[in-house]
Enzyme design. Sequence first.
Site, PDB file in Angstrom:
ATOM      1  N   LEU A   1       0.840  -1.195   0.000  1.00 44.43           N
ATOM      2  CA  LEU A   1       0.000   0.000   0.000  1.00 44.43           C
ATOM      3  C   LEU A   1       0.875   1.245   0.000  1.00 44.43           C
ATOM      4  CD1 LEU A   1      -2.667  -1.175   2.589  1.00 44.43           C
ATOM      5  CD2 LEU A   1      -2.881  -1.111   0.100  1.00 44.43           C
ATOM      6  N   GLU A   2       0.627   2.139  -0.944  1.00 48.43           N
ATOM      7  CA  GLU A   2       1.461   3.326  -1.090  1.00 48.43           C
ATOM      8  C   GLU A   2       0.685   4.621  -0.880  1.00 48.43           C
ATOM      9  OE1 GLU A   2       3.631   3.127  -4.740  1.00 48.43           O
ATOM     10  OE2 GLU A   2       4.381   1.106  -4.362  1.00 48.43           O
ATOM     11  N   HIS A   3      -0.523   4.503  -0.335  1.00 48.15           N
ATOM     12  CA  HIS A   3      -1.351   5.698  -0.178  1.00 48.15           C
ATOM     13  C   HIS A   3      -1.807   5.882   1.265  1.00 48.15           C
ATOM     14  CE1 HIS A   3      -1.494   6.329  -4.511  1.00 48.15           C
ATOM     15  NE2 HIS A   3      -1.664   5.029  -4.611  1.00 48.15           N
TER      16      HIS A   3
ATOM     17  N   GLN B   1      11.330  -0.560  -0.784  1.00 49.27           N
ATOM     18  CA  GLN B   1      11.640  -0.140  -2.143  1.00 49.27           C
ATOM     19  C   GLN B   1      12.733   0.937  -2.116  1.00 49.27           C
ATOM     20  OE1 GLN B   1       7.999   0.877  -4.360  1.00 49.27           O
ATOM     21  NE2 GLN B   1       6.833  -0.242  -2.816  1.00 49.27           N
TER      22      GLN B   1
END
Length: 565
Positions: free
Chosen positions: A390-392, A449
Site C-alpha cells: 500500500l502506497e497511499h 523499495q
Amino acid sequence: MDPTTRVRRWIGSALALAVGTGLTIMGTAGTAQAADVNVAKNSGFESGLANWSCSAGSGAAVSSPVHGGAGALKATPAGLDNARCTQTVAVKPNSTYTLSAWVQGGYAYLGATGTGTTDVSTWTPDSSGWKQLTTSFRTGASTTSVNVYTHGWYGTSPYFVDDVSVFGPDGGGGPDPDPVVPATPAGLAVGSVTSSSVSLNWTAVSGATGYNVYRDGTKVQSASGTSATVTGLAANTSYSFQVTATNTAGESAKSATVTGRTSPTGPNPNPSVPKHALTGYWQNFNNGATVQKLRDVQSQYDIIAVSFADSTATPGQIVFNLDPAVGYASVADFKADIAAKKSAGKSVIISVGGEKGNVTINSDASATAFADSAYALMQEYGFSGVDIDLEHGINSTYLTKALRQLSAKAGSGMVLTMAPQTIDMQSTNTEYFKTALAVKDILTVVNMQYYNSGSMLGCDQRVYSQGSVDFLTALACIQLEGGLDPSQVGLGVPASTRGAGSGYVDPQIVKNALDCLTRGTNCGSFKPSKTYPGLRGAMTWSTNWDATAGNAWSNAVGPHVHNLP
C-alpha cells in the site's frame, strides 16, 4: 509498485454511453413449454454467416474461441459502426420467446426489434470468458417475424457470439437443425488442489453446450465451460474424476479417468520460505515488459508476489481478476501454475496495493472484510499468503487487526511480506513501521523499495543518494536497529532501468550491499556496527522486467542471495 508499471482497462466512457441508451438487463424467463423450439437458424455459426447479416462487413465466422461446436461469430466495431449482426426469425403472434446467446470479449449487446409489443435488449461489458446473455419478449397480435441482433460498442474491441437461441413456438420456419451427440472430452487434467477441493480442466468438444463432471463414477456437477472445481472433499484423499460433453441430442461417453488428491490439513500446508530468499513481483498486466505466465517465472525466485489484487466497493475487501493480456486460456490454468510453483518449493502470494491500488482498512468492519476476502483468495487460488504494498497511507491499528485475523484463519504457514517506500521506514513512528513491528511474530520479510525516492537519511543521520552501496546499507540499518529481525529485512530494487523511474543499481551493487550487511565486506563509506548474517535477501520489481533484460538481475543476485551465510 511504480508509476510506470500498472495499467487499468478503460471502461468508463463506454459504460456511460451504454447506460445512456436506456438498455435494461432482464432476468431469465420462465421455463418454456416442451413443444417450444429454437427458431433461430445457424445459431451456432457452424455454417459461417448463413442467415446472418452484419453491418459494414464487420462480422466473420471463426473457429476460436468457440462456446460450442466448431464455429462462432467475431464482430469488430470500427469508426461509427458498432458491428451489428441481425437475423429475421419466424414467430407466432401472441407468444413468448426467450432470447439468449453466449458472448465474450468487448462490449456485447443482444436484443430483438419488431416484436409488436416492447422491444428488448441486454448487454454486458468486456469479459475474458464466455458469458450468457438472456432476455425475453412477447410478440404482438399480428407479428409473424422478429429481428434479433447482436452488436458491440463504438471504439471498443471485437466481441464474440455463439449458441444463439430464440426459444418459443415454431413460427413456421422450423427449428434449428438438431445437433448430434458430442464426442468424448479429451485432455482432462487436475489443476490446483486444497484440503477440500480439486480443480479440473479439459479440452473443448465441438457441438457441446455443456459438460458433466463425475467423481468416482457419480455425477457431481455440471459446467458450461471447460473447467470446474469439485468441492466438499475430504482432506488428504484421492478421488477419480471423469467428464462428459452434452447438448440437446444427449451426453457423450465418459472421458479417461484422472486422479486428484486433496492436500492434508494442518497449520502449515505451504512450502517453507528459505533462510535467504529472492522475491519477485509478477505482473498481471502487460505494460511493455515481457509477458509471463507463472510457469515462466525464473527459478531463482523463492517468493512470487502476484500483482495485484483489486479493491471493491466494500471497504477493505479485495478480489483478484486475471488479466486476459497475460494469455491464460482459463483461470484453472493459472491455478495449476500456482500449484506447480508450490510443488517446486516456491511461495506464491497475492500483492495488495501498488502505485494505483487503494485498499482502505480503517475500521473493524474493513479489517474483517480484508481478512475474509484475502483468506477466500488463498483458498480459491492456493496463494501462500499476502504482500502489503500500500502506497497511499495506512492505519497501523486496523491493518494490524486485519493481518492478525487473516493469520488466525490461514495458520502459521502464511507468508506475509511488505514493500514500503523508503519514506515509510525512516522512523519507527511511521504507520508502516509500526505495523511491521506490531505483526513481527507473523511477518516474513519487509522488502523496502530502495528506488523512486531520491536522497534519504541513513541510520547514522547522514544523507545518502540512490544508486550506491551506502544508500542500501545505511537505510537497511534503520530497520535492523529499529526492531525487525535480520530475517525480516530484504533489499528491494528494480530489475532494470525500465522497471522504475529512478533508483536502478547494477546487480553488483546489490551483491556488495548484501555482503556488507551479512559479512562486513564490500561496504562503501558506511559500515554497520555489526553484521547481520541472517538477512533474508533481496526483492525486485519485476520478474517481467528481469526477463525483458535477459534475466540479468536474477542470474546475478539470486545465486548470491542463496549463498549468503
